[in-house]
Scaffold this active site. Sequence first.
Site, PDB file in Angstrom:
ATOM      1  CG  ASP A   1     -15.683  -1.835  12.045  1.00 22.27           C
ATOM      2  OD1 ASP A   1     -14.948  -2.371  12.893  1.00 22.27           O
ATOM      3  OD2 ASP A   1     -16.837  -2.231  11.799  1.00 22.27           O
TER       4      ASP A   1
ATOM      5  CB  ALA B   1      -0.920  -0.004   1.211  1.00 21.21           C
ATOM      6  N   PRO B   2       0.424   2.318  -0.683  1.00 23.56           N
ATOM      7  CG  PRO B   2      -0.548   3.584  -2.354  1.00 23.56           C
ATOM      8  CD  PRO B   2      -0.791   2.390  -1.501  1.00 23.56           C
ATOM      9  N   GLY B   3       2.348   4.912   0.963  1.00 22.99           N
ATOM     10  CA  GLY B   3       2.554   5.526   2.271  1.00 22.99           C
ATOM     11  C   GLY B   3       3.838   5.043   2.918  1.00 22.99           C
ATOM     12  CB  ILE B   4       5.617   6.221   5.941  1.00 26.17           C
ATOM     13  CG1 ILE B   4       5.905   7.604   5.325  1.00 26.17           C
ATOM     14  CG2 ILE B   4       6.798   5.771   6.798  1.00 26.17           C
ATOM     15  CD1 ILE B   4       6.010   8.717   6.341  1.00 26.17           C
ATOM     16  NE  ARG B   5       8.208  -1.424   3.434  1.00 28.41           N
ATOM     17  CZ  ARG B   5       9.179  -1.881   2.628  1.00 28.41           C
ATOM     18  NH1 ARG B   5      10.299  -2.363   3.159  1.00 28.41           N
ATOM     19  NH2 ARG B   5       9.030  -1.837   1.329  1.00 28.41           N
ATOM     20  N   GLY B   6       4.954   0.740   7.709  1.00 27.90           N
ATOM     21  CA  GLY B   6       4.722   0.679   9.144  1.00 27.90           C
ATOM     22  C   GLY B   6       5.777  -0.126   9.878  1.00 27.90           C
ATOM     23  CG  MET B   7       7.996   1.559  12.793  1.00 24.90           C
ATOM     24  SD  MET B   7       8.482   2.498  14.260  1.00 24.90           S
ATOM     25  CE  MET B   7       9.053   4.018  13.504  1.00 24.90           C
TER      26      MET B   7
ATOM     27  CE  LYS C   1      -3.721  -1.569   9.289  1.00 22.26           C
ATOM     28  NZ  LYS C   1      -4.364  -0.451  10.024  1.00 22.26           N
TER      29      LYS C   1
END
Length: 578
Positions: free
Chosen positions: A371, A315-321, A336
């Site tokens: 949700d 997904a676009p955006g900053i990669r999560g930790m 997710k």
Amino acid sequence: MPRGLELLIAQTILQGFDAQYGRFLEVTSGAQQRFEQADWHAVQQAMKNRIHLYDHHVGLVVEQLRCITNGQSTDAAFLLRVKEHYTRLLPDYPRFEIAESFFNSVYCRLFDHRSLTPERLFIFSSQPERRFRTIPRPLAKDFHPDHGWESLLMRVISDLPLRLRWQNKSRDIHYIIRHLTETLGTDNLAESHLQVANELFYRNKAAWLVGKLITPSGTLPFLLPIHQTDDGELFIDTCLTTTAEASIVFGFARSYFMVYAPLPAALVEWLREILPGKTTAELYMAIGCQKHAKTESYREYLVYLQGCNEQFIEAPGIRGMVMLVFTLPGFDRVFKVIKDKFAPQKEMSAAHVRACYQLVKEHDRVGRMADTQEFENFVLEKRHISPALMELLLQEAAEKITDLGEQIVIRHLYIERRMVPLNIWLEQVEGQQLRDAIEEYGNAIRQLAAANIFPGDMLFKNFGVTRHGRVVFYDYDEICYMTEVNFRDIPPPRYPEDELASEPWYSVSPGDVFPEEFRHWLCADPRIGPLFEEMHADLFRADYWRALQNRIREGHVEDVYAYRRRQRFSVRYGEMLF
């Protein structure tokens, strides 16, 4: 296994669903009393209780089935016969569509979410010709302006089951007529009429009258939120008549309505006309049938997948930790997966993350938290996965993936509505759009805090922007209750050198939060800093947060509006209600 046991098992599952939905309706039917008594804490508890009912009754049925089968294993042929018998019970059953989802849930609980095939489950409905068929039971009542709109609205309000006194019924009716006249014009209004749902929709501190405004040029939503004054008198706060406004009221970031719906499919079909942008899954979700909404959501995903030539990508955006997030480029959901290992600064477990997501499911989301639907053993075809994403999955979540050759199975994931990450949105907009986004972000923080939710990580990347321009929080791994946080002022430095030191000159304990520090990452952009200081400078003060905590501890439940303050009648037409 003895012959005939299959029918007994099928009947037991259906009876279990009957018991579950009966309790669901029982909890829902108490909404009017809770509203009239202004028992807002009971409203919140009833919402949690109703969510738990489904899993509780699935568990009861599973225990019954284990007793019936005496713990013996069942082969594939036996299970297919059980489903055949269950299917034969459904043609005359009024809630067949949710009963199919209940069967799926029982099967998944019995077999630990394994062997999930269309032959064994109701992946698609067994009664497609009955889905959303018009059901004779009237769901709504028509009102025509034979003696003018004032008389019509007086009849509508007098028909309501609410037993409290009205603060000023005549004033509210004139406000509604004024709004309708401004919206439609006098001539169109004279040729229009209302269709009003028989049941009120309860949520938070409001009872919503939901109807259709049928005009010569088409059908519009007609929504009236009914609130109480501090003296327990009723008033109508606004009138909403656009599909965009209705969509926000029924949005995916809000708690489920309490509306008495013995035939939920009929209500969903009735709502569809005024909520054309909502999917079937979203409509079931809005009226509290969240487990069947999950079924419908999965069906929508399968239909999309069959008709597209896309591959899953990160997904676009900053990669999560903590979470690995992927999507299909044209699909409006994201997937997710909790990573096997988190970034060093994330000192938490996967169990903690799952608990945070469950907290959000059960809590009042106040229109500011998305949700999610939770899935286990989710199967993906490898041909649908881009090479880069496959590499990332194996690198970040290998412990949750089983390789089946042409498929992989992801042991656990969440599906959530896709939004534009706020940090990306802020890079792309200027002027009024930028101002609106910063105002929305601050309002989201305030409303979450008032609902006893502290986001933890308040970076822009953890929020998304919906198609209606609303800012919604979607990264829950650091979420906690406001009352668990210790909001502190930063002590003044002892010496000038303290401010240059790499370590703070003051002690920091677990749970300590210093709102002054928010400035460093929220106001770094010179385009954003001045706007934030203008609109939300109080968010940088510890005393602001402590005052909110005090209100929460005193039992105060804040009002939550699913519309802008400027849309309230008291603001639009000048008379204050309190």
